[in-house]
Write a protein that holds these residues in place. Structure first.
Motif, mmCIF file in Angstrom:
data_model
loop_
_atom_site.group_PDB
_atom_site.id
_atom_site.type_symbol
_atom_site.label_atom_id
_atom_site.label_comp_id
_atom_site.label_asym_id
_atom_site.label_seq_id
_atom_site.Cartn_x
_atom_site.Cartn_y
_atom_site.Cartn_z
ATOM 1 N N HIS A 177 8.067 -8.771 -7.335
ATOM 2 C CA HIS A 177 8.935 -9.669 -7.629
ATOM 3 C C HIS A 177 10.190 -9.719 -7.245
ATOM 4 N N SER A 178 10.480 -8.889 -6.303
ATOM 5 C CA SER A 178 11.917 -8.873 -5.444
ATOM 6 C C SER A 178 11.632 -9.762 -4.413
ATOM 7 N N SER A 179 12.792 -10.471 -4.103
ATOM 8 C CA SER A 179 13.074 -11.424 -3.290
ATOM 9 C C SER A 179 13.091 -10.853 -1.802
ATOM 10 N N ASN A 180 13.387 -9.523 -1.717
ATOM 11 C CA ASN A 180 13.624 -8.757 -0.451
ATOM 12 C C ASN A 180 12.328 -8.272 -0.329
ATOM 13 N N TRP A 181 11.017 -8.403 -0.733
ATOM 14 C CA TRP A 181 9.865 -7.677 -0.417
ATOM 15 C C TRP A 181 8.791 -8.469 -0.237
ATOM 16 N N ILE A 182 8.268 -8.436 0.947
ATOM 17 C CA ILE A 182 6.921 -9.303 1.144
ATOM 18 C C ILE A 182 5.786 -8.886 0.494
ATOM 19 N N SER A 183 5.355 -9.747 -0.587
ATOM 20 C CA SER A 183 4.327 -9.307 -1.414
ATOM 21 C C SER A 183 2.835 -9.839 -0.839
ATOM 22 N N HIS A 184 3.054 -11.104 0.155
ATOM 23 C CA HIS A 184 1.648 -11.368 0.692
ATOM 24 C C HIS A 184 2.293 -11.835 1.942
ATOM 25 N N ILE A 185 1.227 -12.119 2.962
ATOM 26 C CA ILE A 185 1.468 -12.827 4.086
ATOM 27 C C ILE A 185 0.127 -13.265 4.637
ATOM 28 N N LYS A 186 0.004 -14.394 5.322
ATOM 29 C CA LYS A 186 -1.002 -15.049 6.155
ATOM 30 C C LYS A 186 -1.584 -14.367 7.367
ATOM 31 N N ASP A 195 -2.644 -6.334 0.450
ATOM 32 C CA ASP A 195 -2.558 -4.875 0.464
ATOM 33 C C ASP A 195 -1.453 -4.356 1.312
ATOM 34 N N GLU A 196 -0.469 -3.530 0.806
ATOM 35 C CA GLU A 196 0.580 -2.971 1.360
ATOM 36 C C GLU A 196 0.498 -2.732 2.880
ATOM 37 N N LYS A 308 11.915 -21.354 2.035
ATOM 38 C CA LYS A 308 11.727 -20.837 0.715
ATOM 39 C C LYS A 308 10.072 -20.339 0.666
ATOM 40 N N ASN A 309 9.510 -21.354 0.916
ATOM 41 C CA ASN A 309 7.840 -21.266 0.649
ATOM 42 C C ASN A 309 7.460 -20.228 2.205
ATOM 43 N N ARG A 310 7.741 -18.982 2.482
ATOM 44 C CA ARG A 310 7.289 -18.376 3.531
ATOM 45 C C ARG A 310 5.968 -17.760 3.375
ATOM 46 N N GLN A 311 4.987 -18.138 4.438
ATOM 47 C CA GLN A 311 3.553 -17.584 4.182
ATOM 48 C C GLN A 311 3.149 -16.867 5.479
ATOM 49 N N GLU A 312 4.054 -17.182 6.456
ATOM 50 C CA GLU A 312 3.587 -16.472 7.722
ATOM 51 C C GLU A 312 4.769 -15.910 8.553
ATOM 52 N N LEU A 313 4.457 -15.004 9.459
ATOM 53 C CA LEU A 313 5.873 -14.410 9.902
ATOM 54 C C LEU A 313 6.656 -15.190 10.880
ATOM 55 N N VAL A 314 5.889 -16.232 11.362
ATOM 56 C CA VAL A 314 6.967 -16.941 11.970
ATOM 57 C C VAL A 314 8.115 -17.782 11.079
ATOM 58 N N HIS A 315 7.839 -17.455 9.987
ATOM 59 C CA HIS A 315 8.896 -18.111 8.713
ATOM 60 C C HIS A 315 9.958 -17.079 8.714
ATOM 61 N N TYR A 316 9.884 -16.172 9.177
ATOM 62 C CA TYR A 316 11.072 -14.913 9.291
ATOM 63 C C TYR A 316 11.625 -14.792 10.446
#
Length: 348
Positions: A177-186, A195-196, A308-316
């Motif tokens: 739930h931390s905003s600094n942690w990637i909990s899921h990615i496409k 899975d981490e 805000k709604n980041r789903q893919e690595l190109v969003h970082y």
């Protein structure tokens, strides 16, 4: 030598000798701790006195931390190069001291070996002589226990850093739930990963491909229209001086993010009068030799969300957090180049 900030803590020396300084550290809201800084003799018989002196404080019901240069190894894994390590009475005494007094070595991150003999080729020797030990009471107080082995700067030893009062969330559920942690990615195949280990592999593969080495064709480039004159060339080639380092330290702001060593410019500025000569010797040695210690190049890559709604690595957006000593050297070189670079690169 022991340093502390009087506005945050109080330190009273309990005992001092040629091999140790032991004191009681009291931090507001955190209670009292017994802290020992050691510099063990390289003679095993003399080092036994250190174990005897420290044992008097191990029986306390307070958290106990002892760290520094123990000048002793306990296994072959703690040495590279030179003569093969053999278990001797000195290493046995050290091991028995830890077992008898409920002391546990804190896991470390950074360079594996903390000492180097600064020689090249077959004469190059690396050893782990510096470490940090804590008792069980301290382990129960510290939310996460690990030591950072910092880069060697103007010394044959690494500094060791133990962060005691830095809280860290342990719960995986809370971390997600931390905003600094990637909990899921496409993934590249369109599926979502939670899975981490799979997320880590996906991130690694993505940036390894993005930053892979590419051949560049330099044929057909036009000849440069501008070149540096002799005076400008001499300006670039003149030896670097300590005043240039001082200019960089004065210009940098305190809030610049540190690298993996955790050393910030706030620390550099606050203790500059104490460390400036050592820093300059390290920087000067780089400019003279042209060789940079590999540990100085360690970089922490941080992914900053673009949306805000980041789903893919190109969003970082990745940013690199370099070590402070690396930033100092880079800025010194940049300041020198800025004096002439406008003469050969146009605004267009």
């Amino acid at each position: 030598m022991v340093l502390w900030r009087k506005d945050l803590a109080n330190f009273s020396v309990l005992e001092a000798s040629s091999q140790m300084i032991v004191g009681k550290l009291t931090v507001a809201g955190k209670g009292s701790w017994v802290v020992a800084s050691v510099y063990g003799s390289n003679v095993a018989q003399i080092r036994r006195r250190l174990w005897t002196d420290l044992e008097k404080y191990c029986s306390s019901d307070l958290p106990f931390i002892v760290g520094g240069d123990f000048n002793c190894m306990i296994s072959q894994e703690e040495k590279r190069g030179g003569k093969k390590f053999l278990v001797n009475q000195g290493s046995k005494d050290f091991t028995n001291f830890m077992i008898s007094n409920d002391l546990h070595e804190v896991k470390s991150m950074g360079p594996k070996f903390t000492w180097c003999n600064n020689k090249n080729g077959g004469a190059h020797i690396l050893e782990k002589l510096d470490r940090c030990l804590i008792n069980t009471i301290a382990m129960n107080h510290i939310q996460i226990t690990f030591v950072k082995h910092l880069s060697r700067v103007a010394s044959d030893h690494c500094l060791i850093l133990l962060e005691v009062f830095k809280p860290l969330v342990h719960s995986k559920k809370m971390i997600r739930h931390s905003s600094n942690w990637i909990s899921h990615i496409k993934s590249g195949y369109g599926s979502y990963l939670e899975d981490e280990s799979e997320i880590q592999k996906t991130i690694t593969d993505f940036f390894r491909l993005k930053w892979k080495f590419r051949e560049c064709n330099l044929e057909g480039w036009p000849n440069p229209s501008s070149v540096l004159n002799v005076e400008d060339q001499r300006l670039l080639e003149v030896d670097f001086c300590q005043d240039e380092l001082q200019l960089v330290v004065d210009s940098f702001k305190r809030n610049i993010s540190p690298g993996v060593d955790g050393i910030s410019f706030s620390f550099i500025k606050d203790f500059w009068e104490i460390i400036k000569e050592d820093i300059w010797l390290a920087v000067k040695q780089f400019f003279i030799s042209g060789n940079m210690d590999e540990s100085w190049k360690e970089t922490m890559i941080i992914l900053i969300p673009k949306i805000k709604n980041r789903q893919e690595l190109v969003h970082y957006r990745p940013i690199s957090l370099c070590l402070t000593v690396y930033k100092l050297i880079a800025k010194i070189v940049l300041n020198r180049m800025e004096k002439v670079i406008h003469k050969i690169i146009s605004n267009d």
